[in-house]
Structure formats: C-alpha cells, structure tokens
Design an enzyme around this catalytic site. Structure first.
Site, PDB file in Angstrom:
ATOM      1  N   LYS A  89       0.877  -1.173   0.000  1.00 46.60           N
ATOM      2  CA  LYS A  89       0.000   0.000   0.000  1.00 46.60           C
ATOM      3  C   LYS A  89       0.912   1.219   0.000  1.00 46.60           C
ATOM      4  CE  LYS A  89      -4.572   0.675   0.547  1.00 46.60           C
ATOM      5  NZ  LYS A  89      -5.705  -0.110   0.106  1.00 46.60           N
ATOM      6  N   VAL A 190     -24.550   3.458   1.481  1.00 50.27           N
ATOM      7  CA  VAL A 190     -25.057   3.041   0.165  1.00 50.27           C
ATOM      8  C   VAL A 190     -24.282   3.765  -0.930  1.00 50.27           C
ATOM      9  CG1 VAL A 190     -27.305   2.303   0.982  1.00 50.27           C
ATOM     10  CG2 VAL A 190     -27.010   4.685   0.333  1.00 50.27           C
ATOM     11  N   HIS A 192     -20.722   3.054  -3.583  1.00 52.50           N
ATOM     12  CA  HIS A 192     -20.500   2.187  -4.744  1.00 52.50           C
ATOM     13  C   HIS A 192     -20.859   0.736  -4.443  1.00 52.50           C
ATOM     14  CE1 HIS A 192     -17.880   5.620  -5.899  1.00 52.50           C
ATOM     15  NE2 HIS A 192     -18.470   5.367  -7.052  1.00 52.50           N
TER      16      HIS A 192
HETATM   17  P1  NAD Z   1     -18.100   4.820  -1.155  1.00 50.09           P
HETATM   18  O1  NAD Z   1     -17.365   6.004  -0.684  1.00 50.09           O
HETATM   19  O2  NAD Z   1     -18.600   4.776  -2.535  1.00 50.09           O
HETATM   20  O3  NAD Z   1     -19.357   4.538  -0.200  1.00 50.09           O
HETATM   21  C1  NAD Z   1     -19.338   4.689   1.177  1.00 50.09           C
HETATM   22  C2  NAD Z   1     -20.681   5.284   1.585  1.00 50.09           C
HETATM   23  O4  NAD Z   1     -20.724   5.336   3.001  1.00 50.09           O
HETATM   24  C3  NAD Z   1     -20.887   6.701   1.072  1.00 50.09           C
HETATM   25  O5  NAD Z   1     -22.154   6.798   0.433  1.00 50.09           O
HETATM   26  C4  NAD Z   1     -20.820   7.548   2.339  1.00 50.09           C
HETATM   27  O6  NAD Z   1     -21.649   8.692   2.275  1.00 50.09           O
HETATM   28  C5  NAD Z   1     -21.303   6.576   3.375  1.00 50.09           C
HETATM   29  N1  NAD Z   1     -20.900   6.886   4.750  1.00 50.09           N
HETATM   30  C6  NAD Z   1     -19.771   7.486   5.176  1.00 50.09           C
HETATM   31  N2  NAD Z   1     -19.806   7.606   6.517  1.00 50.09           N
HETATM   32  C7  NAD Z   1     -20.962   7.056   6.927  1.00 50.09           C
HETATM   33  C8  NAD Z   1     -21.570   6.849   8.202  1.00 50.09           C
HETATM   34  N3  NAD Z   1     -21.000   7.265   9.335  1.00 50.09           N
HETATM   35  N4  NAD Z   1     -22.772   6.230   8.244  1.00 50.09           N
HETATM   36  C9  NAD Z   1     -23.384   5.834   7.103  1.00 50.09           C
HETATM   37  N5  NAD Z   1     -22.867   6.019   5.890  1.00 50.09           N
HETATM   38  C10 NAD Z   1     -21.677   6.595   5.806  1.00 50.09           C
HETATM   39  O7  NAD Z   1     -17.144   3.585  -0.836  1.00 50.09           O
HETATM   40  P2  NAD Z   1     -17.239   2.107  -1.420  1.00 50.09           P
HETATM   41  O8  NAD Z   1     -16.305   1.985  -2.542  1.00 50.09           O
HETATM   42  O9  NAD Z   1     -18.661   1.722  -1.583  1.00 50.09           O
HETATM   43  O10 NAD Z   1     -16.583   1.295  -0.218  1.00 50.09           O
HETATM   44  C11 NAD Z   1     -17.308   1.072   0.984  1.00 50.09           C
HETATM   45  C12 NAD Z   1     -16.407   0.370   1.995  1.00 50.09           C
HETATM   46  O11 NAD Z   1     -15.930  -0.867   1.447  1.00 50.09           O
HETATM   47  C13 NAD Z   1     -15.154   1.154   2.373  1.00 50.09           C
HETATM   48  O12 NAD Z   1     -14.850   0.865   3.724  1.00 50.09           O
HETATM   49  C14 NAD Z   1     -14.080   0.562   1.486  1.00 50.09           C
HETATM   50  O13 NAD Z   1     -12.792   0.698   2.055  1.00 50.09           O
HETATM   51  C15 NAD Z   1     -14.511  -0.890   1.442  1.00 50.09           C
HETATM   52  N6  NAD Z   1     -14.063  -1.617   0.232  1.00 50.09           N
HETATM   53  C16 NAD Z   1     -14.433  -1.185  -0.998  1.00 50.09           C
HETATM   54  C17 NAD Z   1     -14.021  -1.902  -2.131  1.00 50.09           C
HETATM   55  C18 NAD Z   1     -14.426  -1.466  -3.521  1.00 50.09           C
HETATM   56  O14 NAD Z   1     -14.305  -2.266  -4.460  1.00 50.09           O
HETATM   57  N7  NAD Z   1     -14.936  -0.272  -3.707  1.00 50.09           N
HETATM   58  C19 NAD Z   1     -13.222  -3.029  -1.990  1.00 50.09           C
HETATM   59  C20 NAD Z   1     -12.878  -3.466  -0.696  1.00 50.09           C
HETATM   60  C21 NAD Z   1     -13.306  -2.738   0.411  1.00 50.09           C
END
Ligand code: NAD
Length: 363
Positions: A89, A190, A192
């Site tokens: 990372k 909610v 990605h």
């Molecule tokens: P994203 O930023 O698209 O979505 C996260 C959502 O959570 C946003 O809509 C945000 O407004 C909301 N949020 C933030 N704080 C909040 C709270 N206190 N309460 C409720 N909602 C809240 O991110 P993503 O890509 O959907 O990823 C979500 C999680 O999954 C992250 O922790 C990320 O590290 C993990 N992750 C994502 C992937 C990927 O492929 N995108 C892969 C592995 C892990």
C-alpha cells in the site's frame, strides 16, 4: 564520537519489525512537495499490490501507521483468496484538493517504477482513474485502470458480489439456510459497493433498512430498493437478522455491540472490528456470526489481479463466488478451534504464505 540511538518499539524500525514488513520506502521530492511512503509487507506469494491513498495526515507517524496497517491487510486478503499477490500500500501525505498535481503524481510514479514491479499500485481514497493515468506515464506497475485503457474497470460490483457470497455463507451458518428471502438486513452506507449489494439483496427478497451519511443518497436508495431509510446512529438499533457495514471501519465496538440485535454481521467495509482481540471474541459470545471483512470484500482485489495476471470477467466472478466456500471453511474452523472468525481467517492466510514460502525457498 557518533552517538547511536537505541531503537525502541515506537521507532520506525521498531514499527516495521512489529508488523513484519519486508521493505518501506520513503519518497521525497523537493520540487513537487511529494512526501509518500510505500509499504511492502510480504511478497512471498507475488508482487505486493495495493492502492495509493492521499490524505492530510496530522503527523508523519499517523501516515506510517496507516501504510503499515493497510499493507499488512492486503497480504492477508490476497493470501486467503488464493491469489498470487503479496501485500502493499502507499500513502501520499497532503491535501488532495490543493496539492495533487500531474507533476507530483508522475514523480510518485517514478518511485513506483524504481521498485521494478515489486510493488504495484492502484486507486484508493482521494485518487481517481485520471491520477492512475498520470502514474502510468512513468511506470507500467499500475492496476485498476479504466476499461478503455485495457484495465479491469470499477471493482465495486465484484466486491459487492463477494460480500453477498460471504453473507450467504454466514447466513447458512446462523440460520441453517443461505436464503436471504424475508431476512431483515440493515445496510450502513449506500455508496458504490453498498448500492450493488442492495441489488442482490432486493432480488432475493430481503427486507431492507439502510442509512447513509448523505441523506439524499439514503432516500434515493430507499425508494429504488423498497427499503426503509433511518438516521445514521439508528442503524445499530434496528431489529434485523443481518447487519452489513458498508461504509466505515471500527463500527463493531463497545458501544455498538451492546446495541446490535442481529445474528450475522457481513459487510464490505475494511477493518470493521475496532479491536480484533476484544470485539472478535465478543461477537462470538453474543452468538453473532461474523464474516471476516478482508475475506468477503476481496472481490475488488480479485478483479484487479485479473488485470495484472490475466483473466476475464467470467473467471473473476467464478473466483469471487469461492468466497462462499472459504467463508464456510473459516467459520467451521473458528468453531472447531474455539476462536473467532477473524483470527481463523488470519491463521488460514498465514498458513498459505508459510507453505508457499517453503516451496519457493527450495529453488
Ligand atoms: P463509497 O465512498 O462509494 O461509499 C461509502 C458510503 O458510506 C458513502 O455513500 C458515504 O456517504 C457513506 N458513509 C460514510 N460515513 C458514513 C456513516 N457514518 N454512516 C453511514 N454512511 C456513511 O465507498 P465504497 O467503494 O462503496 O466502499 C465502501 C467500503 O468498502 C469502504 O470501507 C471501502 O474501504 C470498502 N471496500 C471497498 C471496495 C471497492 O471495491 N470499492 C473493496 C474493498 C473494500
């Protein structure tokens, strides 16, 4: 006389030793203001792959701690998923809004290039596909490029599919059936991944409750998926079968564990347990089946791996589907060993690394 300073646990080398990293690279460029750290945790299984995060850390110690913790997590995620990748990372210190320039990113790209493929970078917080294009101008050791550039594109739908598979395996363990029809599920976040996950859950006939930091986003998703939207803090008090953290880390902590009424926790967020050694066992004591985060959110990494080591959408989805079987194995193992699922998953990952390490060392 030159004074030698004794290294303590909190020294840089002390921290590197504690997490057992192979190499940590400090990158500095006077012209662009670049200050970055690349953490290479373990390359026994393959090149260390993991995203670059740009963040306005309040101290260098905070940045170092973040890169060490995140790169170690990548090692376990790849190992348990059967990927031939190591864990790495990078973090760039600074405000992405004001400091991120083409020149800074290309300079960073040259540091990545200097590692000759030992570290492969990708997108993470505050980085975009456009930024990856700039880094790509200096090094080919970049993944997660847009499909138009021959990359694997958005990993979120694949991450959601893996999370769905992990959730079903955990449901089977808790309820005796992996059907989610009629199950009450609370989705926190909610964005990605959360939105793609909701599609699967709605299709199966789950009863959905959700929340998001952005109220309009929550209301829109609620309307689209026939769900009930609740306030940010209310999500922990819902009378549900499954809680799915898909936003932030550390949402399984002393406060929330008292409040959760579910029998399963399965979501895509990274680092869900505030303290692994405390809250991992606490979930078991409460009779909650926990699907380890780094295992069930590995779909995105599986997708990126296909870009680096070959594969197509079909093989990626097939491999991601295996998260169901691996989750079942891990949950059974935890029960047999009298441990908690996160610990069992970590041991399973470590065993694969140790076994392959022995094979490799004979060459
Ligand atoms: P994203 O930023 O698209 O979505 C996260 C959502 O959570 C946003 O809509 C945000 O407004 C909301 N949020 C933030 N704080 C909040 C709270 N206190 N309460 C409720 N909602 C809240 O991110 P993503 O890509 O959907 O990823 C979500 C999680 O999954 C992250 O922790 C990320 O590290 C993990 N992750 C994502 C992937 C990927 O492929 N995108 C892969 C592995 C892990």
């Amino acid at each position: 006389m030159v004074e030698t300073k004794v290294l303590t646990e909190t020294s840089v080398f002390g921290q590197i030793a504690e997490h057992q990293h192979e190499q940590v690279v400090f990158c500095h460029d006077h012209e662009t203001g670049l200050r970055a750290i690349i953490g290479i945790h373990n390359t026994v299984l393959g090149p260390a792959l993991g995203g670059t995060r740009m963040w306005h850390y309040t101290s260098e110690a905070e940045a170092l701690n973040d890169v060490l913790r995140l790169s170690r997590g990548m090692t376990y995620k790849a190992a348990i998923s059967g990927l031939n990748l190591g864990g790495g990372k990078a973090v760039i210190i600074g405000d992405a809004k004001t400091m991120k320039t083409e020149a800074l990113l290309r300079k960073f790209g040259r540091f990545v290039q200097n590692l000759n493929g030992k570290y492969i970078t990708a997108e993470d917080v505050n980085m975009t596909t456009k930024d990856m294009e700039y880094i790509r101008m200096e090094t080919r050791h970049v993944s997660g490029l847009p499909e138009s550039m021959g990359g694997s594109g958005d990993p979120s739908p694949v991450t959601a599919y893996g999370t769905y598979m992990g959730m079903k395996a955990a449901a089977k363990k808790a309820f005796g059936s992996d059907s989610l029809a009629g199950k009450r599920i609370a989705v926190q976040g909610v964005g990605h991944v959360g939105t793609y996950l909701l599609e699967y859950l709605q299709k199966e006939g789950a009863k959905l409750v959700l929340t998001d930091y952005y109220e309009d986003r929550a209301l829109e998703a609620a309307a689209r998926f026939g769900a009930k939207a609740v306030g940010l803090d209310e999500i922990y008090d819902q009378d549900v079968d499954i809680y799915s953290p898909c936003a932030l880390g550390a949402t399984l902590n002393d406060d929330t564990l008292r409040r959760l009424k579910c029998q399963v926790v399965a979501g895509c967020a990274n680092n869900q347990l505030a303290n692994e050694n405390v809250h991992g066992p606490a979930l078991v004591e409460q009779g909650i089946v926990y699907a380890p985060d780094f295992l069930i959110n590995a779909g995105g990494l599986i997708n990126v791996c296909s870009e680096v080591q070959g594969g197509n959408r079909e093989s990626v989805m097939t491999q991601t589907e295996r998260i169901y079987d691996i989750t079942t194995q891990v949950l059974n193992r935890a029960a047999q060993e009298g441990s908690h699922p996160q610990a069992a998953a970590t041991r399973q990952a470590e065993e694969r690394i140790a076994a392959i390490g022995k094979v490799k060392s004979t060459y």
